[in-house]
Motif scaffolding. Sequence first.
Motif, PDB file in Angstrom:
ATOM      1  N   ALA A 387       0.810  -1.212   0.000  1.00 52.06           N
ATOM      2  CA  ALA A 387       0.000   0.000   0.000  1.00 52.06           C
ATOM      3  C   ALA A 387       0.848   1.269   0.000  1.00 52.06           C
ATOM      4  O   ALA A 387       0.306   2.373  -0.119  1.00 52.06           O
ATOM      5  CB  ALA A 387      -0.922   0.004   1.213  1.00 52.06           C
ATOM      6  N   GLY A 388       2.158   1.147   0.152  1.00 49.53           N
ATOM      7  CA  GLY A 388       3.030   2.320   0.146  1.00 49.53           C
ATOM      8  C   GLY A 388       3.116   3.047   1.460  1.00 49.53           C
ATOM      9  O   GLY A 388       3.683   4.145   1.526  1.00 49.53           O
ATOM     10  N   ILE A 389       2.569   2.463   2.542  1.00 50.63           N
ATOM     11  CA  ILE A 389       2.660   3.104   3.860  1.00 50.63           C
ATOM     12  C   ILE A 389       4.104   3.079   4.345  1.00 50.63           C
ATOM     13  O   ILE A 389       4.609   4.054   4.894  1.00 50.63           O
ATOM     14  CB  ILE A 389       1.722   2.404   4.855  1.00 50.63           C
ATOM     15  CG1 ILE A 389       0.265   2.629   4.437  1.00 50.63           C
ATOM     16  CG2 ILE A 389       1.954   2.905   6.271  1.00 50.63           C
ATOM     17  CD1 ILE A 389      -0.735   1.883   5.283  1.00 50.63           C
ATOM     18  N   ASP A 390       4.768   1.957   4.150  1.00 51.47           N
ATOM     19  CA  ASP A 390       6.187   1.838   4.465  1.00 51.47           C
ATOM     20  C   ASP A 390       6.954   1.583   3.170  1.00 51.47           C
ATOM     21  O   ASP A 390       6.405   1.041   2.192  1.00 51.47           O
ATOM     22  CB  ASP A 390       6.441   0.692   5.446  1.00 51.47           C
ATOM     23  CG  ASP A 390       5.901   0.992   6.840  1.00 51.47           C
ATOM     24  OD1 ASP A 390       6.110   2.124   7.314  1.00 51.47           O
ATOM     25  OD2 ASP A 390       5.280   0.100   7.440  1.00 51.47           O
ATOM     26  N   ALA A 391       8.209   1.970   3.161  1.00 50.85           N
ATOM     27  CA  ALA A 391       9.065   1.720   2.000  1.00 50.85           C
ATOM     28  C   ALA A 391      10.056   0.612   2.356  1.00 50.85           C
ATOM     29  O   ALA A 391      10.530   0.542   3.492  1.00 50.85           O
ATOM     30  CB  ALA A 391       9.821   2.983   1.607  1.00 50.85           C
ATOM     31  N   PRO A 392      10.378  -0.247   1.408  1.00 49.41           N
ATOM     32  CA  PRO A 392      11.317  -1.340   1.706  1.00 49.41           C
ATOM     33  C   PRO A 392      12.722  -0.815   1.978  1.00 49.41           C
ATOM     34  O   PRO A 392      13.130   0.233   1.476  1.00 49.41           O
ATOM     35  CB  PRO A 392      11.276  -2.193   0.434  1.00 49.41           C
ATOM     36  CG  PRO A 392      10.833  -1.261  -0.645  1.00 49.41           C
ATOM     37  CD  PRO A 392       9.906  -0.289   0.019  1.00 49.41           C
ATOM     38  N   ARG A 393      13.445  -1.553   2.820  1.00 50.44           N
ATOM     39  CA  ARG A 393      14.845  -1.204   3.079  1.00 50.44           C
ATOM     40  C   ARG A 393      15.690  -1.483   1.853  1.00 50.44           C
ATOM     41  O   ARG A 393      16.583  -0.698   1.511  1.00 50.44           O
ATOM     42  CB  ARG A 393      15.357  -2.011   4.284  1.00 50.44           C
ATOM     43  CG  ARG A 393      16.780  -1.672   4.698  1.00 50.44           C
ATOM     44  CD  ARG A 393      17.195  -2.441   5.942  1.00 50.44           C
ATOM     45  NE  ARG A 393      17.283  -3.878   5.720  1.00 50.44           N
ATOM     46  CZ  ARG A 393      18.326  -4.483   5.130  1.00 50.44           C
ATOM     47  NH1 ARG A 393      19.356  -3.771   4.706  1.00 50.44           N
ATOM     48  NH2 ARG A 393      18.347  -5.792   4.976  1.00 50.44           N
ATOM     49  N   ASP A 394      15.405  -2.594   1.207  1.00 52.43           N
ATOM     50  CA  ASP A 394      16.057  -2.957  -0.067  1.00 52.43           C
ATOM     51  C   ASP A 394      14.978  -3.450  -1.012  1.00 52.43           C
ATOM     52  O   ASP A 394      13.905  -3.894  -0.593  1.00 52.43           O
ATOM     53  CB  ASP A 394      17.105  -4.068   0.127  1.00 52.43           C
ATOM     54  CG  ASP A 394      18.360  -3.551   0.818  1.00 52.43           C
ATOM     55  OD1 ASP A 394      18.803  -2.442   0.477  1.00 52.43           O
ATOM     56  OD2 ASP A 394      18.866  -4.258   1.707  1.00 52.43           O
ATOM     57  N   GLY A 395      15.277  -3.391  -2.314  1.00 50.47           N
ATOM     58  CA  GLY A 395      14.315  -3.845  -3.290  1.00 50.47           C
ATOM     59  C   GLY A 395      13.304  -2.766  -3.618  1.00 50.47           C
ATOM     60  O   GLY A 395      13.423  -1.612  -3.203  1.00 50.47           O
TER      61      GLY A 395
END
Length: 576
Positions: A387-395
Amino acid sequence: MNRLPVADRSAVRRTAAGLLVRDRRAAAVVLVLHGTAAIVGLGAPWLLGRIVDEVGAGAGVAAVDRLALAIVGCVLAQLLLSRYARYAAHRLGERAVARLREEFVSRTLALPVSVVERAGVGDLSTRSSVDVANVGATVRDVVPTIAVAGAQVSLLFGAVFLLHPLLGLVALVGIPSIYAVTRWYLRRGTPAYLAEGAATAELTDALTTTAEGARTVEALRLADDRIAYGRERIHGAWVTRRATLRLRSVFMPVVETTYSLPIAAVLLLGGILLSEGMVTLGEVVAAALYLQQAIDPIDRILQWTEQAQRGFASLTRVLGVGQVPPEQLGRTCVPTDRRLVLRGVRFSYDGRRDVLHGLDLEVRPGERLAIVGPSGAGKSTLARLLAGIDAPRDGVVSIGGCPVSALDPAERRRRIALVTQEHHVFIGSLRDNLAFAAPSASDEDMLSALDSVGADWYAALPAGLDTELGDGAKRLDIAQAQQLALARLLLADPDVMILDEATAALDPTTARRTERALAAVLVGRTVIAVAHRLNTARDADRIAVLVDGRIAELGNHDDLVRAGGAYAALWRSWHG
């Protein structure tokens, strides 16, 4: 808990000046009115000194009456001017506070959801209530009071100098001690009040989370733990408030004992000068009255200094909300389709230990994907990344070739919607609550959405869509609030719908009926469902089985059951 930042002194000064500059004409009117009132107020003590001199010189009753009438005129003029000055200052302050509140709401709504969640309920709610109220009181009352009182003190001491320079110099005898203790207080006040505000936020958060989770606390017998935790927060608030009280207990007594020094010094020197014929008795009386009159504005300045410190500390916290980077990282990328893709996705909440490990997944447009797995596997975390609430650390998590977290927030919310177990019913009508998702929706659209999620309870509402909801009105239970959230989702009509246990609050029969109704109206839309009830997973086109933050299996229900892996074990456990 990650607290929201606080603003620095330069930002506070710019904002405080900006609040007045925007309404500079009104500010000028306030200063002129207060200044004129202060000048008129100088007349009464001078006239009273004249009366003393006139009586001493043997003047008649008529001369004294004329001077007395002039005193009455000065007092009435000062009263009227002060009244209108306070009225104008209050209006100026209210307009400034209204702008500040509007800007604070805009900043708050621009905060990323992940930042709000990690900051905690207490910090943001304290800033939006206690801190905004403190700033409002400061702008409306403290700033005009200190500015006007400062002008009055300057005029009164200037008047003493005009009577005789030596009297004016002696009148300054109390200034060094007041200056020293005020500087001592101001240097320590801002950090102390910031600490008090932070402790209050932690206490609010403790009380709020305990109250909201009361049933869980009772069920798990955590009452003693929560009481102990609350006591720790209360103790922290008590310690910080004692610190600010300790500052006041030094500041106030020193100032108050200083008030009598200038008057005593002027009377003592005035007697000497009078005996030498350098001043008249009326001038000595007038000087003493001016200094007596100065006690009130000095006292107001020093009494409001505490509120000014509170307001300054609160303004740093209010402006600190705007220092969080807004929820937007780019606007140039436009998705080319509705394909949702994860490539090498890793995520960590604390920056050290990953909870998702190198996920690769592609969700085709129009597909119904179920995400299942044991508790703690990372299902809700994956939903938040999608949902885009959090962003991945990698990828990267992308839709139509664009990173989800880099989309403009409005565009992202139009394309992807997340519904969880936690739902909010806003104070307002049922129509208002539904219109949040689609402001242009007709009554027929709203009723159709409610029917689609099985919310047949709306038919029994006394005023239909106009029924008021929330505190003091019709209260929806958890299941009804969840159906309302699902109806909003249908009205929003995003490209991708993510349901994180969106029917968990419904009983199994109602949940199953709701899921089937949703399946019928969501044909052709991409639906990702985080499911604990495996009946939901069985109806999906594909199932992603998440175990320890990794996708262990991917396929349809029948294939996964035949494979005899993690999903088959979950299915057997589900059916006993």
